[in-house]
Design a protein around this motif. Structure first.
Motif, mmCIF file in Angstrom:
data_model
loop_
_atom_site.group_PDB
_atom_site.id
_atom_site.type_symbol
_atom_site.label_atom_id
_atom_site.label_comp_id
_atom_site.label_asym_id
_atom_site.label_seq_id
_atom_site.Cartn_x
_atom_site.Cartn_y
_atom_site.Cartn_z
ATOM 1 N N LYS A 161 1.075 -1.299 0.159
ATOM 2 C CA LYS A 161 0.131 0.043 0.002
ATOM 3 C C LYS A 161 0.783 1.199 -0.101
ATOM 4 C CE LYS A 161 -3.471 2.841 0.771
ATOM 5 N NZ LYS A 161 -4.236 3.537 0.082
ATOM 6 N N PHE A 162 1.935 1.443 0.890
ATOM 7 C CA PHE A 162 2.674 2.594 0.923
ATOM 8 C C PHE A 162 4.096 2.509 0.451
ATOM 9 C CE2 PHE A 162 -0.569 2.063 4.407
ATOM 10 C CZ PHE A 162 -1.088 3.427 4.476
ATOM 11 N N GLY A 163 4.410 1.300 -0.023
ATOM 12 C CA GLY A 163 5.777 1.324 -0.320
ATOM 13 C C GLY A 163 6.939 1.323 0.647
ATOM 14 N N LEU A 164 6.586 1.029 1.746
ATOM 15 C CA LEU A 164 7.382 0.940 3.019
ATOM 16 C C LEU A 164 7.693 -0.236 3.642
ATOM 17 C CD1 LEU A 164 8.762 2.889 5.145
ATOM 18 C CD2 LEU A 164 6.634 2.642 6.523
ATOM 19 N N VAL A 165 8.915 -0.693 3.569
ATOM 20 C CA VAL A 165 9.533 -1.963 4.143
ATOM 21 C C VAL A 165 9.609 -1.806 5.553
ATOM 22 C CG1 VAL A 165 11.205 -3.942 3.987
ATOM 23 C CG2 VAL A 165 10.321 -2.864 2.049
ATOM 24 N N GLU A 182 17.303 9.600 9.510
ATOM 25 C CA GLU A 182 16.512 9.814 8.271
ATOM 26 C C GLU A 182 17.072 9.061 7.164
ATOM 27 O OE1 GLU A 182 14.904 13.303 5.543
ATOM 28 O OE2 GLU A 182 16.093 13.937 7.242
ATOM 29 N N GLU A 183 16.226 8.223 6.472
ATOM 30 C CA GLU A 183 16.571 7.159 5.458
ATOM 31 C C GLU A 183 15.586 7.180 4.522
ATOM 32 O OE1 GLU A 183 18.535 2.920 5.469
ATOM 33 O OE2 GLU A 183 16.438 2.995 6.500
ATOM 34 N N GLU A 184 16.030 7.477 3.192
ATOM 35 C CA GLU A 184 15.189 7.316 1.884
ATOM 36 C C GLU A 184 14.074 8.199 1.917
ATOM 37 O OE1 GLU A 184 14.455 3.494 0.973
ATOM 38 O OE2 GLU A 184 16.585 2.945 0.362
ATOM 39 N N GLY A 185 14.104 9.273 2.406
ATOM 40 C CA GLY A 185 12.934 10.230 2.706
ATOM 41 C C GLY A 185 12.103 10.089 3.956
ATOM 42 N N ALA A 186 12.289 8.831 4.548
ATOM 43 C CA ALA A 186 11.658 8.645 5.858
ATOM 44 C C ALA A 186 12.394 8.887 7.236
ATOM 45 C CB ALA A 186 11.214 7.254 5.982
ATOM 46 N N ILE A 220 7.775 5.715 12.091
ATOM 47 C CA ILE A 220 8.290 6.032 10.987
ATOM 48 C C ILE A 220 7.382 7.054 10.343
ATOM 49 C CG2 ILE A 220 9.013 5.168 8.673
ATOM 50 C CD1 ILE A 220 9.322 2.370 9.867
ATOM 51 N N LEU A 221 7.985 8.163 9.957
ATOM 52 C CA LEU A 221 7.390 9.294 9.232
ATOM 53 C C LEU A 221 7.627 9.252 7.909
ATOM 54 C CD1 LEU A 221 7.499 12.664 11.306
ATOM 55 C CD2 LEU A 221 5.505 11.510 10.548
ATOM 56 N N HIS A 222 6.562 8.591 6.856
ATOM 57 C CA HIS A 222 7.002 8.395 5.553
ATOM 58 C C HIS A 222 5.537 8.783 4.584
ATOM 59 C CE1 HIS A 222 7.946 6.144 1.985
ATOM 60 N NE2 HIS A 222 6.740 5.741 1.965
ATOM 61 N N GLY A 223 5.861 9.892 3.906
ATOM 62 C CA GLY A 223 4.542 10.211 3.105
ATOM 63 C C GLY A 223 3.453 10.854 3.519
ATOM 64 N N ASN A 224 3.786 11.579 4.845
ATOM 65 C CA ASN A 224 2.843 12.351 5.379
ATOM 66 C C ASN A 224 1.747 11.369 6.099
ATOM 67 O OD1 ASN A 224 3.567 14.779 4.472
ATOM 68 N ND2 ASN A 224 2.309 14.558 2.607
ATOM 69 N N VAL A 225 2.353 10.246 6.450
ATOM 70 C CA VAL A 225 1.644 9.213 7.357
ATOM 71 C C VAL A 225 2.699 8.546 8.560
ATOM 72 C CG1 VAL A 225 0.742 7.033 7.508
ATOM 73 C CG2 VAL A 225 0.534 8.708 5.188
ATOM 74 N N LEU A 226 2.257 8.643 9.900
ATOM 75 C CA LEU A 226 3.009 8.260 10.713
ATOM 76 C C LEU A 226 2.618 6.650 10.926
ATOM 77 C CD1 LEU A 226 4.845 8.626 13.323
ATOM 78 C CD2 LEU A 226 2.713 9.135 14.641
ATOM 79 N N PHE A 227 3.760 5.870 11.067
ATOM 80 C CA PHE A 227 3.734 4.345 11.209
ATOM 81 C C PHE A 227 4.125 4.194 12.603
ATOM 82 C CE2 PHE A 227 3.812 5.034 6.694
ATOM 83 C CZ PHE A 227 2.967 4.026 6.228
ATOM 84 N N SER A 228 3.403 3.515 13.654
ATOM 85 C CA SER A 228 3.826 2.978 14.840
ATOM 86 C C SER A 228 3.970 1.621 14.926
ATOM 87 C CB SER A 228 3.275 3.860 15.787
ATOM 88 O OG SER A 228 1.752 3.577 15.932
#
Length: 319
Positions: free
Chosen positions: A47-51, A69-73, A96-104
């Motif tokens: 969905k988000f392209g985040l591994v 910070e890594e690869e824009g995240a 992880i802040l990635h693409g204006n979405v916070l992942f916890s």
């Protein structure tokens, strides 16, 4: 467990996701993964392209791996407190802040997360973007630490009443020591927790990832955390005082027992000496040709016992 949080009319709404089809149409501002399965991590990648790495919440992280910070995240590792009655502990959470979405990502549900979810549902316009979510989590964490410190104050007040304002036996002293040890451990975990929160908020400020309002809010969080340091320091001093006082009462109780044996040994020494002398059975001893020899010896032995006790009592050593 995978939960997504979306903003609608200024409020945060939660939805539990059970499949990739449910996740695909979602436009979340926050994605929370509690003890995620490899399948759920795969949904995030699609969905988000985040591994999400498998060791993202391991405890043996280097200092340099906590904020980077890594690869824009932006990656942040923080510890959050759980004040459990049986086993207080700090739980590692990966943000992880990635693409204006916070992942916890974390292994178990946290009181701070529940507090934020409750507030975001009730208070409109509390959160506007993913960075607001992260700041509000740290704000709630500081408040949760403050509430826990208040609980320590109350518990130590009860211990202080038992130790300092009433007679204490060994069992009560053992219970007091156990309660003090638990509060000391909890206070130490709070100190570690606020230190970790301070570092995370400071990283966000240095990284220039906050707007003006968020930056001011971050400064307020740091001020709140600084105000907790004096409380934790005071509680450490109070805990040490109560620990010393309790151990002192234990030593007093033990000294009372030793005192009894000391008095008994001193008081029984004269009759023991008399008995040993009269037990030698030499020819010149009175009991060989005097019918009152043994009663006389017994009377001397009784007098030698009573006299030390009378003297000790007069001196006040038996009180």
């Amino acid at each position: 467990m995978l939960n997504v949080f979306t903003l609608a009319n200024g409020r945060l709404f939660q939805e539990e996701i059970d499949s990739l089809d449910e996740l695909t149409p979602a436009r979340p501002v926050w994605v929370d993964l509690e003890d995620p399965t490899p399948e759920e991590k795969g949904w995030i990648a699609v969905k988000f392209g985040l591994v999400i790495p498998g060791d993202i919440i391991d405890d043996d992280l280097e200092e340099s791996a906590r904020f980077y910070e890594e690869e824009g995240a932006i990656h942040i590792r923080s510890d959050f407190l759980i004040d459990d009655d049986e086993a207080p502990r700090n739980v590692r959470v990966a943000f992880i802040l990635h693409g204006n979405v916070l992942f916890s990502v974390h292994k178990e549900d946290l009181p701070v997360f529940r507090l934020l979810r409750m507030r975001a549902r009730r208070i409109p316009a509390l959160i506007e973007d993913a960075k607001d979510v992260l700041l509000k989590l740290y704000d709630a964490d500081a408040e949760y630490s403050a509430d826990t410190l208040e609980g320590i104050y109350d518990d130590l007040e009860k211990v202080s009443h038992r130790v300092l304002k009433s007679a204490i036996n060994d069992q009560a002293a053992a219970e007091a020591l156990a309660a003090i040890a638990r509060q000391e451990d909890l206070n130490g975990r709070i100190r570690r927790n606020v230190m970790d929160t301070r570092r995370a908020v400071s990283f966000m400020m240095r990284a220039r990832m906050l707007n003006a309002d968020q930056f001011e809010e971050a400064r307020q969080i740091l001020r709140d955390i600084d105000s907790l340091d004096s409380h934790t320091a005071f509680l450490f001093d109070k805990i040490n005082f109560l620990m010393d006082a309790t151990v002192g009462f234990i030593n007093i109780n033990q000294n009372k027992i030793i005192k009894i044996f000391s008095v008994a040994s001193v008081a029984l020494l004269p009759p023991t000496l008399i008995a040993s002398i009269y037990g030698m059975n030499f020819k010149a001893m009175p009991e060989l040709d005097w019918s009152l020899g043994y009663p006389f010896a017994l009377a001397i032995m009784m007098a030698s016992v009573i006299t030390p006790f009378w003297y000790f009592r007069r001196k006040g050593w038996l009180n």
